[in-house]
Write an enzyme that holds these catalytic residues in place. Structure first.
Site, PDB file in Angstrom:
ATOM      1  N   HIS A 138       0.833  -1.216   0.000  1.00 49.43           N
ATOM      2  CA  HIS A 138       0.000   0.000   0.000  1.00 49.43           C
ATOM      3  C   HIS A 138       0.867   1.265   0.000  1.00 49.43           C
ATOM      4  O   HIS A 138       0.334   2.372  -0.036  1.00 49.43           O
ATOM      5  CB  HIS A 138      -0.928   0.029   1.214  1.00 49.43           C
TER       6      HIS A 138
HETATM    7 ZN   LIG Z   1      -3.430  -7.459   3.316  1.00 50.99          ZN
END
Ligand SMILES: [Zn+2]
Length: 338
Positions: A138
């Protein structure tokens, strides 16, 4: 092919005791086993296939490397605990002294980032490598989120593609963490040397619709049935193989998140331990069958039982594919799994 097999002195598995986040009560507040790395390492060493000294130890990226990976603005923002609180989702972080944050949380993540890059380099030499950490899918140039601070996967890609001596022109990222990846997707959106296959639970974080457009092969797992072994494994296998044949990559980065495991509060999927082991085996088989180097990083999945399953899966890979056999890349013929 020799029968006087020399014991392998170093294996392409990367680990450092500093990976573990040792915080007096983080585990009580966050649903994370932040010491899973240490537990996996212990399982591997107690198998007697390795010695503690068999593993490679990474160093963290340099300041200069970090400035290539992230914007100065983002790196500056990490000096604020409020920003870190948002990325780590741990409320009490906001009141901790910055020096403690750096030492206890950022330094382990930096080391794991260095570990992912080292695993990428080792995979080029050995044909395979595993970092017992990393997989921060992320994090990207301008930001982080979902417990991911540093964009280790983007850094691996840079390391592999930017050196012409590596002769890698097509790199495939196979992201099987339960969450949709959105870090490498943002950083590598315009890079036509990179193909991303991502199977993720479509009902959970991050719902990053901009980033989805950079996933070459998105595999959306939207129904409960698709989150179980019997439907998940054949679907993911056929999609990955399809992409593999079409793209013919020279290198694979495997983001092997285990938050797909049943009971995970964040991943909300239903794979069994055996399903996880079969899944990892499927990716390694695809890579090794075609002599394409594969570098695996561990990504999410922090239930107490994850370490045991990851350890079992790595041992399964090592034994099933004779990964410690020095001549493996040239001498082994793999049986087709039909
Ligand atoms: Zn994850």
């Amino acid at each position: 092919m020799s029968n006087s097999k020399k014991p392998v002195e170093k294996v392409p598995i990367v680990y450092h005791p500093g990976y573990n986040i040792v915080f007096w009560n983080l585990e009580k507040i966050h649903p994370f086993d932040t010491q899973k790395y240490k537990r996996i390492h212990k399982i591997l060493v107690s198998s007697n296939l390795f010695e503690a000294a068999s593993f490679h130890e990474p160093t963290p990226p340099t300041e200069e490397e970090l400035l290539n990976l992230h914007s100065q603005k983002y790196l500056e923002s990490l000096k604020s605990n409020t920003a870190l609180q948002r990325i780590l989702e741990v409320p009490f972080v906001a009141v901790l002294p910055q020096i403690l944050m750096r030492k206890k949380v950022l330094e382990p993540m930096l080391l794991q980032t260095g570990g992912s890059v080292l695993a990428a380099e080792l995979a080029l030499r050995y044909g395979w490598a595993i970092n017992l950490g990393g997989g921060f899918h992320h994090a990207h140039y301008n930001g982080g989120g979902g417990f991911c601070v540093y964009a280790d996967i983007s850094m691996m890609v840079g390391q592999i593609l930017n050196n012409p001596q590596n002769r890698v022109n097509r790199l495939m990222i196979v992201d099987l963490d339960a969450h949709q990846g959105n870090g490498p997707e943002r950083d590598l959106a315009d890079n036509n040397k990179v193909l991303i296959v991502d199977a993720f639970n479509a009902n959970i974080y991050p719902h990053d619709t901009d980033a989805i457009s950079s996933i070459t092969t998105p595999i959306l797992l939207a129904t409960p049935a698709l989150k179980r072994d019997d439907q998940y494994l054949p679907l993911v296998q056929s999609k990955i193989l399809q992409s593999f044949r079409k793209f013919q990559p020279d290198f694979i980065i495997y983001n092997a998140g285990t938050d797909c495991l049943e009971g995970d509060p964040l991943g909300a999927m239903d794979l069994t331990p055996d399903g996880i082991i079969k899944r990892d085996e499927m990716v390694f088989r695809m890579a090794l069958d075609h002599n394409v180097p594969v570098a695996m990083v561990l990504s999410g999945g922090y239930q107490k039982k994850n370490a045991e399953i990851i350890g079992a899966s790595i041992l399964n890979l090592v034994m099933k594919f004779n990964l410690l056999e020095p001549n493996r890349m040239t001498s082994l013929i793999y049986e087709e799994n039909s």
